[in-house]
Structures are given as structure tokens and as C-alpha cells.
Write a protein that holds these residues in place. Structure first.
Motif, PDB file in Angstrom:
ATOM      1  N   THR A   1      62.039  -5.656   4.945  1.00  0.00           N
ATOM      2  CA  THR A   1      63.166  -6.531   5.289  1.00  0.00           C
ATOM      3  C   THR A   1      64.384  -5.259   5.671  1.00  0.00           C
ATOM      4  OG1 THR A   1      63.950  -6.679   3.114  1.00  0.00           O
ATOM      5  CG2 THR A   1      63.133  -8.562   4.201  1.00  0.00           C
ATOM      6  N   SER A   2      64.072  -4.031   5.498  1.00  0.00           N
ATOM      7  CA  SER A   2      65.009  -2.964   5.774  1.00  0.00           C
ATOM      8  C   SER A   2      64.868  -2.552   7.352  1.00  0.00           C
ATOM      9  CB  SER A   2      65.050  -1.791   4.817  1.00  0.00           C
ATOM     10  OG  SER A   2      63.484  -1.101   5.168  1.00  0.00           O
ATOM     11  N   ARG A   3      63.841  -3.182   7.907  1.00  0.00           N
ATOM     12  CA  ARG A   3      63.512  -2.695   9.138  1.00  0.00           C
ATOM     13  C   ARG A   3      64.324  -4.226  10.028  1.00  0.00           C
ATOM     14  NH1 ARG A   3      59.389   1.409   9.177  1.00  0.00           N
ATOM     15  NH2 ARG A   3      58.788   1.751   7.288  1.00  0.00           N
ATOM     16  N   ASP A   4      64.379  -3.611  11.525  1.00  0.00           N
ATOM     17  CA  ASP A   4      64.732  -4.747  12.481  1.00  0.00           C
ATOM     18  C   ASP A   4      63.179  -5.567  12.711  1.00  0.00           C
ATOM     19  OD1 ASP A   4      67.215  -4.117  12.805  1.00  0.00           O
ATOM     20  OD2 ASP A   4      67.292  -3.263  14.444  1.00  0.00           O
ATOM     21  N   VAL A   5      63.184  -6.800  13.050  1.00  0.00           N
ATOM     22  CA  VAL A   5      62.112  -7.368  13.233  1.00  0.00           C
ATOM     23  C   VAL A   5      61.130  -6.811  14.489  1.00  0.00           C
ATOM     24  CG1 VAL A   5      61.106  -9.654  13.581  1.00  0.00           C
ATOM     25  CG2 VAL A   5      62.873  -9.383  12.184  1.00  0.00           C
ATOM     26  N   VAL A   6      62.209  -6.893  15.427  1.00  0.00           N
ATOM     27  CA  VAL A   6      61.351  -6.341  16.839  1.00  0.00           C
ATOM     28  C   VAL A   6      61.908  -4.931  17.212  1.00  0.00           C
ATOM     29  CG1 VAL A   6      61.075  -7.169  19.192  1.00  0.00           C
ATOM     30  CG2 VAL A   6      62.058  -8.778  17.686  1.00  0.00           C
ATOM     31  N   SER A   7      60.550  -4.251  17.669  1.00  0.00           N
ATOM     32  CA  SER A   7      60.898  -2.904  17.983  1.00  0.00           C
ATOM     33  C   SER A   7      62.062  -3.016  19.124  1.00  0.00           C
ATOM     34  CB  SER A   7      59.763  -2.418  18.593  1.00  0.00           C
ATOM     35  OG  SER A   7      59.895  -1.010  19.216  1.00  0.00           O
ATOM     36  N   SER A   8      63.021  -1.913  19.132  1.00  0.00           N
ATOM     37  CA  SER A   8      63.865  -1.813  20.354  1.00  0.00           C
ATOM     38  C   SER A   8      63.552  -0.489  21.112  1.00  0.00           C
ATOM     39  CB  SER A   8      65.334  -1.793  19.805  1.00  0.00           C
ATOM     40  OG  SER A   8      65.397  -0.793  18.963  1.00  0.00           O
ATOM     41  N   VAL A   9      62.275   0.091  21.289  1.00  0.00           N
ATOM     42  CA  VAL A   9      62.181   1.232  22.103  1.00  0.00           C
ATOM     43  C   VAL A   9      62.103   0.797  23.287  1.00  0.00           C
ATOM     44  CG1 VAL A   9      60.959   2.405  20.169  1.00  0.00           C
ATOM     45  CG2 VAL A   9      59.587   0.905  21.856  1.00  0.00           C
ATOM     46  N   SER A  10      62.287   1.800  24.402  1.00  0.00           N
ATOM     47  CA  SER A  10      62.104   1.756  25.720  1.00  0.00           C
ATOM     48  C   SER A  10      60.636   1.945  26.182  1.00  0.00           C
ATOM     49  CB  SER A  10      63.076   2.461  26.494  1.00  0.00           C
ATOM     50  OG  SER A  10      64.695   2.375  25.984  1.00  0.00           O
ATOM     51  N   PRO A  11      60.442   1.243  27.154  1.00  0.00           N
ATOM     52  CA  PRO A  11      59.173   1.621  27.803  1.00  0.00           C
ATOM     53  C   PRO A  11      58.911   2.906  27.932  1.00  0.00           C
ATOM     54  CG  PRO A  11      59.899  -0.388  28.869  1.00  0.00           C
ATOM     55  CD  PRO A  11      61.113   0.032  28.039  1.00  0.00           C
ATOM     56  N   GLY A  12      57.472   3.615  27.475  1.00  0.00           N
ATOM     57  CA  GLY A  12      57.053   4.981  27.575  1.00  0.00           C
ATOM     58  C   GLY A  12      57.593   5.830  26.400  1.00  0.00           C
TER      59      GLY A  12
END
Lengths: 527, 527
Positions: free
Chosen positions: B25-36
Motif C-alpha cells: 500500500t505504500s506504492r501507487d496502484v498504477v505505474s506512472s512512467v512515460s512510454p519508453g
């Protein structure tokens, strides 16, 4: 099972696995249980209340292990190897912890991106032309499939759709769906006419392989409901497809009004590890589709021709391409073909499943296999900046299989992989030398080729040779001390002896040869 | 990596995994990285020399984790769950250690036999009729597939072949191969005639689903190259297929000269978890194929009719059948259908992949999918006493997936599985109650149904409602604190809220609801 219980159970499992590997030679290679053995040992239904891990784990050694055939056993000389390695097992461990149904990029960007990257790494290691890399000039790239069967099926679906696009007139806009198995506007006459054209075309299309091609190509044709033709190849040509034989087959099929649209060319056939004549195949096909006769009504989509899609099945022997000396006559021709598949889970130290499929233009897959559904829509996919691998494969969801490939490539390095391939190839050569040393007893039929030697026991007549070889095969397998596969080549029964397993050392090959000689002498002396 | 190195690496991996779960739960659910993102972090080629495990493991947290979307996060309310559990991870661990390409029984008898047994256990737990068990009276049984997509493809291939056998005259002996995509004896006139018949028949065959059916059915039709027709279903019928609507569709298709041969009936559709009216479907189809009109030329193979194969897609909601109260109107009808699939890897605590496909008569699969090759011959298979699962599936090789199912069923027991399903269903009901408590703000469109609620934000006009709901969906997802999926129902944008993840507790649902209300109020107040 809470975290603490898991830690205890997992460490105990790790220790069991290490013990298993360290003492694998104490077990017989092939399981000797009778059909139905396990049903007698297990309850007829699941328990109503939870069982303890201790009880479950105890059953692995007690009930499961007797029914295991040990593919990592150094005396496993059957079929092809099915590699594991410790780094690969760690990859599976992390992958199972990070489980998700990663059908789209956003479902875990790392799953998609690592796959693209490690397949580029692998493509480079194999010396594939740049057109198969994601960074190449033709929008190519690689995708991990579950098996070579799924890879050839995926390629054949894409090939069929490409061929239909290229050889049929452009469909009326509302009919395009017909190409994808849609219903179209079946009320209207133009639609019906187009449908007739499509049905007729499909019924004339034929997928090609040879009599040495793996059965997965025929199975793909069965699934697609298209014709399959196995071009006969034999001992004369070393069980490989030559340009001349291909040319003759194409001519005959054309005479019958059939349209070849797909060919599987093999690097390392199942029976003998033969390699089709890639350059001659490319030349012959270019000559064939260069003619006007069968392409009178061609409409272009870039390819512009009803060309024959060539899929290279390098499921086993493709791994050898990490060594430049195996690339001659192969990698320089691949750019003239359409797709290429090799299974890292066979001969490159990676757990089943890791079937690596490369394509020269990924749009061929996407055009054939993308089926949209509102619930899968998302900004990243809509923006077109990301890869959604569900459009490159049959299934929707997927595991994080790139992780184990990454671990293996980094743990071994290019040098380590080459060293392993060299070692196993050398063992095959040494085994062939041993056979030659007893040339009165044994006859080598093919090889050594890619760590595979195919041989037979001599007899006064071909029939006697067959009977003796079959008996030899059965008796050594029955011993439990080794496992080899029998096959039939041009009516001759033969034994395939494979030396690709990671744990196999010279001592195991010598031991196997010693047993083969003993049993062979026993048989020939009529004992 | 030797045994000692593996032990150290594996224990350290286990500890990392435990830390990951304990602190998810300390992590965000969905990744927020950018493509590439990953290409910028990794070298452009594989290393030449081996890297240490420490270096590799460090990159998991540093480079991979930022790109992971956490499907085991308690605030993952998107799509459907993709379960893991500690016992299942242990199953994958052992399976990877025992890696083999287990295409035949002899390749590891335990792999085949445990699969048959645990699928019988599972079938009993789900309350399936005995015809789907291996011990039943109709030679049925279960097989583990990689995904629901592969399951529906396998079923559709078998259905097509069965339909052709039943509706075409018996082919001339040498033509039988044509049914399997073979070349036949194309020189002879009788063969050509039969081929014309076959092509015409194939071009009239149509696979059916509804507009709410998962896209995998259409994809299977695309692969087979047969027509697909999606019967429209809407809000009026709760997005389920009724007998009346099916009857109308069948009549229209027949009028157009088309022949329905396959229907996917869904238990828990993707968008709303609707359940088609199974009993009415069975009645309607019996009435339809009972008539003489389209079956004038039927030849029997037991079925005796060109009947419509019904495949039940219960990929997600099928798990709920472990609880008897969900079986009403469903399990008693299944015996009139042909195949049934549910994914343990969705809602039954088992790692991806574990898609469990049951068939009423296994010969339907075997007749359609068996392709023989000399090298796979062995006494056990030839004796007919054993199951070779390669003939029940698309791929040849297979992993030991039964192990994790066995571990899960034993670790939880029937009671534990029911408790888990009950808990997640209750959370869905509680979430629906919360929405109702704010009925001025939210509108429930469907559910709660199988731990899924579909709702929208109200607006003064439908358009405003759509704009607001879309914004709500985007803003809560962007927060990283939860993840929901948007979809479109009859032109209305809606949010799917799923409560099936193992780690989700009431506090997480309450937290999600609080955020939904805050953002919704913010939006409706025009802020």
C-alpha cells in the motif's frame, strides 16, 4: 499462509530444489509408474478444510516425484533439451509474485518494455538482421510466445490476412470486416459477391512445409482450416528442403490451381536437425512470385504481391546462432523472410515457456490480430506510443516472462551462452566419434548436427537393422539410466541421441555409450 | 550460479517478495512512467560477461518496480482481479524447477495425472455436472489452458470440425484429410467436388456471441477465418442474452442462408458481469436444431445433428460457483452445453496462468487437434491408456501448472475458497450501498454482481453525465491511490468498480468511496 509461513515454506522449498538438482543422478531418468498411479494415491476430492504446508510438501517427494521424468538429468538424451537454470528459476519466482494479466502497456509498462528490450538483446546475440529488431528500419520486433506452435499459428494467421489483402480487390468499405471473420453486410449483393470470392480464394490457399517440418505447421493449418502440403524430403538431400525440390512442388501446386501463401523453413528439424537451404528457398520464391500468372488481380498494401510468407522454425537449433560460426548461409538470408522463431526454453537455459518470435513488420501481426473492446481503451494505447502485445499473439493476457530472459542473459552474458552451446555441440561430436570407433556395430545416419546424432544398429538386412535398433532403444530406455528417442527415417528405425542438457558432461556421454555398446553387443550376439 | 549462490539469491528474493506484499500500500496502484522509460535505463545490448546477482537484483527495485502496475494492491479495482497467493507462488517455484516440455504422458506422468485429478476436484467444487469430469459417463474432462482466449479458440476449432463431420456427407476415404486442412487427392474429380462443398459450407458458417461477449470469441473467429456475429444486447435485458433475442437472431441468420455452429454464452460479462439466460438458450437451440430445414444432409457421429456448440465463458465469475448459492439457473443447464471455461488466475487465488477448460466429450478435442509425428510415439500413448494433453490444446509443450492449483485447493480447502469469494462479493454489496447513500451524486447502472458495481456520475443531461464520469475516472486514476476501469454501456460512459483482489478489505473500499465522493463533488460543483 501468512508472510512468516510463506518464508518458512519457501526456504524449505528452495532447499528441496537444491537437493533435487544436486542429487538428480540418483534418480532414474524416465518415470516408470503405470498409467493411473496417482489417482490411487490421492483423495477423490479436494479437502474441505485447509491442509498444512508440511503435509502438502511431503507429498511432492512421496507422490509427485515418482511420476516425474527428469528433463534436467544429465542422461536425458531424448527429444530436445528443456532448459532450466538457477537465474531462470529466480525469474519465474519474481514473475509469479508480480502476477498480472498484462495485456496492455499500462497494465505494467515494465512487462512490455522489458520484453521489447530483451528481445532486441537476444536478436543481436543471434545475429538477426536489423529488420527483426524493434529499433530497425522496417518496424519489426520480437514477442515472447508460449510455444513454437503458437508462434507458427500467429505467423500463419498474419500471412493469410496479408495474402488476402494483397491478392483480392479492395473490399467495399463495409466488407472489410469479412477479412477478419466478421459478418459484413450480408444483405447486399455486392457483399455476397465478395464473400464468394473470399471463400473461393481461401479454399485454394495452401500452407507448405516438408515431411521433416515439425507437426505444429500442419496443426496451425488445421486450426485455420486451410490446406497443408508436406513437400517430400529424404536422405538424398539430407532431409533438407532444396530450391529445386521447392520449385517442383510450387509448379505442381500451381498446375492444380492452388495458391501457396505460407512456408515453414526449418533451422534444425525435429528428427535430424537438418537445415533447409535458406538462400535457395528465397531465390526460388522470388522467381515464383515475380511471375504475373497467379498475381493478376493483385492490390498492394506495401508488399504489393501475393508473396509466400516464410516463417523460420528455429525452435531448437536457433539458439546456436549465438555462436557466429553457425550463422553461415542463414542469418544473411533471414531479411528476405518474414518471421523467425526460436525457443530459449529448449537450448538457452531458460525455463519453459520462452518462445521468442520475431517479425519483420509488426503491423502484419497487428492488422491480423487486433480486436478492440471498450474496456481495454486507455490513453497510452490510443496515443499509439506504446506496444500492446495482445495484438501480437493469440491470448489476451500474459505473464512477465521477459524477467527470466533478462536474468539469464545477464547471469551468463554472451560469452557464457556461447560457452554452453560450444560444450554441448562438442559432446555431440565426441559421441559421434565414439560411434565411428565402433563402425561395425553402429551406423550414423545423420549428424553430429547441433548436439544431435542419429544412428542405427547395423543388421545383415535393413529389416534386421530395424528390429535390432528398436530393441536397443527399448532396452536402454527401460534401464532407467538414460533416455533416448526413437524415430523413423525413410523407413529406417533410428535413435536420436541429444547432448544439449545443461548438466550433461563427458562422463555421462561415455557412460551412455558404454551401455549402448553392451546392449548392442548383447543383441547382435543373439543373447 | 551454483547451488550455494542460488540459495542465497533465492532467500534474498523471497525476502524481497515478502517485503513487497507487506508494504504494497505504500506504492501507487498504477505505474506512472512515460512510454519508453526503461530503454533509457538499460544498456542497448546484453552484457558480454556475466553479471552478479546483486547487480541484477538491485535493478528490480530500481528499474522494474517503477514500471509495475500492482494487481495485488488492495486498491486495484480495475478490470478483474489477477490473483496470487503464497501457496500458488510455491507451486510456480516447484514447477519451474521441474521444467519439462510435457506434451505426452510419458514426458512426466505426474504432470498429466495431477492435472486430470485437480480439474476433477475443481469441477466438483464448482458443482459442474458429472459429464465434465474425467470420471463421468460421457468421456469428458478438464485441461489447463494459458488463457480464456486459447480456451475459446480450442472449443471453436473442435466445434467447427464436429459441425463439418455432422453436416457434410462422409468424405471419400482419401478426402478425410481435407477436413483437417490437408491437401487431399486434388487430382481427382471427386476430391475437387468435395472441396467445393467444404469451401461453400465453411463460408456459410457463423460463430455467435453478443455485443457483451468478450472479444476473445471474435478473435477466435478471425483466426479460424469464419464469420462472427454479435447479437445486440442492451440495458433493457440487463446486457444478457435472452431466449427471445437469440431466437430472432437465429431466424435472421437462417434467412440469409448462414449456418450458426458456435455460441459463446457468458457467465459474468466483462463490462457488467451479466449472466446470459442459460436455460432459455438451451431451449431455443434445441428447438432451432430440432427442425429439419437446415439439417437435411446430416450424417451422425453420435451428436447426429449440425447442432450449435455452446461454449460457456465463465472466465471471471465462474469462480463464484464454489458457493452453491450462485449456481441457480446455471449448473443444471451446463450438461446441455459443450464446453465450460473459468480462470482460476482471475478470482481463485492462483497465479496467471490457470485457465481451466472442461469439455463434455474429450474426443471432440482429440478428433480436431491431434496431429501425429513419429518422434512423439511411445508405448503408453499407443496403448490408449493415457491422456496426451497436447491433443486438447493449441500448443505442443506445457508447463506443470497443475501443481499450483493443487497447492491452492489444499491450502485453502473448499471452505477457505468460499470464504474468500463471500468476502469479496460482500465488499461489492457494501460499495453499492455506499453509492446508494449518495444517490443524488451517483447512479448505479448494473450490479452489484459478482463483486462488480458499474456506476456513473449524474449530470443534468446524459452528455454532462458522460463528461463528468469520464473526468471522475481520469482524476481518481491519476491520483495513483486507486485504479478503476471506464467503459461504455449503450452510449453511456461508466466506471467499473471491482472488489475481488485478495488483499482488499473494507477500509480500502471506504477509502476509495471517500475519494470518489470528494472528486465527484469537486466536479459537480464545477471546481
Amino acid at each position: 499462509m501468512d508472510s512468516r509461513g510463506f518464508r518458512e515454506a519457501a526456504i524449505s522449498s528452495i532447499d528441496e530444489i537444491i537437493k533435487y538438482y544436486d542429487n538428480i543422478t540418483s534418480r532414474d531418468v524416465v518415470s516408470s509408474v503405470s498409467p493411473g498411479y496417482l489417482r490411487q494415491l490421492l483423495p477423490s476430492s479436494a479437502p474441505e478444510t485447509p491442509e498444512s504446508w508440511d503435509d502438502i510438501q511431503r507429498d511432492i517427494e512421496g507422490k509427485i516425484m515418482p511420476g516425474i521424468t527428469h528433463w534436467q538429468h544429465p542422461s536425458f538424451h531424448a527429444f530436445f533439451p528443456c532448459a532450466t537454470s538457477y537465474p531462470s528459476i529466480l525469474g519465474e519466482l519474481y514473475s509469479s509474485a508480480l502476477s498480472g494479466a498484462c495485456f496492455n502497456w499500462i497494465c505494467s509498462p515494465a512487462v512490455t518494455e522489458l520484453e521489447t528490450i530483451v528481445l532486441d538483446w537476444l536478436g543481436q546475440l543471434l545475429g538477426l538482421p536489423e529488420c527483426y529488431l524493434s529499433t530497425g528500419s522496417t518496424r519489426g520486433g520480437g514477442v515472447i510466445q508460449g510455444s513454437a506452435s503458437e508462434a507458427v499459428l500467429t505467423a500463419m494467421v498474419a500471412a493469410r490476412d496479408k495474402y488476402l489483402r494483397n491478392t483480392l480487390p479492395t473490399p467495399p468499405a463495409e466488407e472489410e470486416d469479412l477479412l477478419k471473420g466478421g459478418l459484413g453486410t450480408l444483405g447486399n449483393a455486392e457483399g455476397e459477391e465478395y464473400e464468394e470470392l473470399l471463400a473461393r480464394k481461401r479454399s485454394r490457399m495452401v500452407a507448405l512445409g516438408t515431411t521433416a517440418t515439425h507437426s505444429s505447421t500442419k496443426k496451425a493449418a488445421v486450426i485455420l482450416g486451410v490446406r497443408f502440403y508436406a513437400i517430400p524430403v529424404g536422405a538424398k538431400d539430407g532431409y533438407r528442403l532444396t530450391g529445386e525440390v521447392l520449385k517442383k512442388a510450387l509448379g505442381e501446386l500451381k498446375k492444380r490451381g492452388l495458391e501457396p501463401f505460407f512456408l515453414t523453413a526449418t533451422l534444425g528439424t525435429t528428427d535430424t536437425c537438418a537445415v533447409d537451404d535458406f538462400a535457395a528457398i528465397a531465390d526460388t520464391l522470388e522467381e515464383f512470385t515475380g511471375g504475373e500468372e497467379m498475381n493478376g488481380d493483385i492490390q498492394g498494401d506495401g508488399g504489393g504481391k501475393g508473396e509466400v510468407w516464410v516463417h523460420v522454425d528455429a525452435a531448437y537449433a536457433g539458439s546456436a546462432l549465438v555462436c557466429p560460426e553457425f550463422r553461415g548461409g542463414i542469418t544473411e538470408v533471414l531479411g528476405r523472410f518474414h518471421s523467425f522463431n526460436m525457443n530459449m526454453h529448449k537450448w538457452l537455459l531458460t525455463n519453459f515457456d520462452a518462445s521468442c518470435l520475431f517479425v519483420r513488420d509488426r503491423n502484419w501481426f497487428i492488422q491480423a490480430l487486433s480486436v478492440n473492446q471498450a474496456v481495454y481503451g486507455n490513453a497510452a494505447s490510443a496515443g499509439g506510443l506504446v506496444t500492446d502485445y495482445r495484438e501480437w499473439q493469440i491470448p489476451l493476457g500474459r505473464r512477465f516472462r521477459a524477467l527470466k530472459i533478462w536474468f539469464v542473459l545477464r547471469s551468463y552474458g554472451g560469452a557464457g551462452l556461447r560457452e554452453y552451446i560450444h560444450k554441448t555441440v562438442k559432446l555431440g561430436e565426441e559421441f559421434a566419434e565414439m560411434l565411428k570407433g565402433r563402425g561395425g556395430l553402429f551406423e550414423i545416419l545423420t549428424g553430429p548436427s547441433f548436439a544431435l546424432v542419429v544412428f542405427a544398429l547395423r543388421g545383415k538386412t535393413p529389416e534386421e537393422g530395424n528390429v535390432r535398433t528398436k530393441e536397443l532403444c527399448e532396452r536402454v530406455n527401460k534401464s532407467g539410466k538414460m533416455w533416448v528417442t526413437g524415430t523413423t527415417l525413410d523407413g529406417r528405425f533410428a535413435i536420436r541421441f541429444m547432448t544439449g542438457v545443461r548438466t550433461t558432461e563427458k562422463e555421462h556421454v561415455e557412460m551412455a555409450f558404454k551401455m549402448l555398446v553392451e546392449v548392442a553387443e548383447d543383441i547382435t550376439q543373439g543373447a
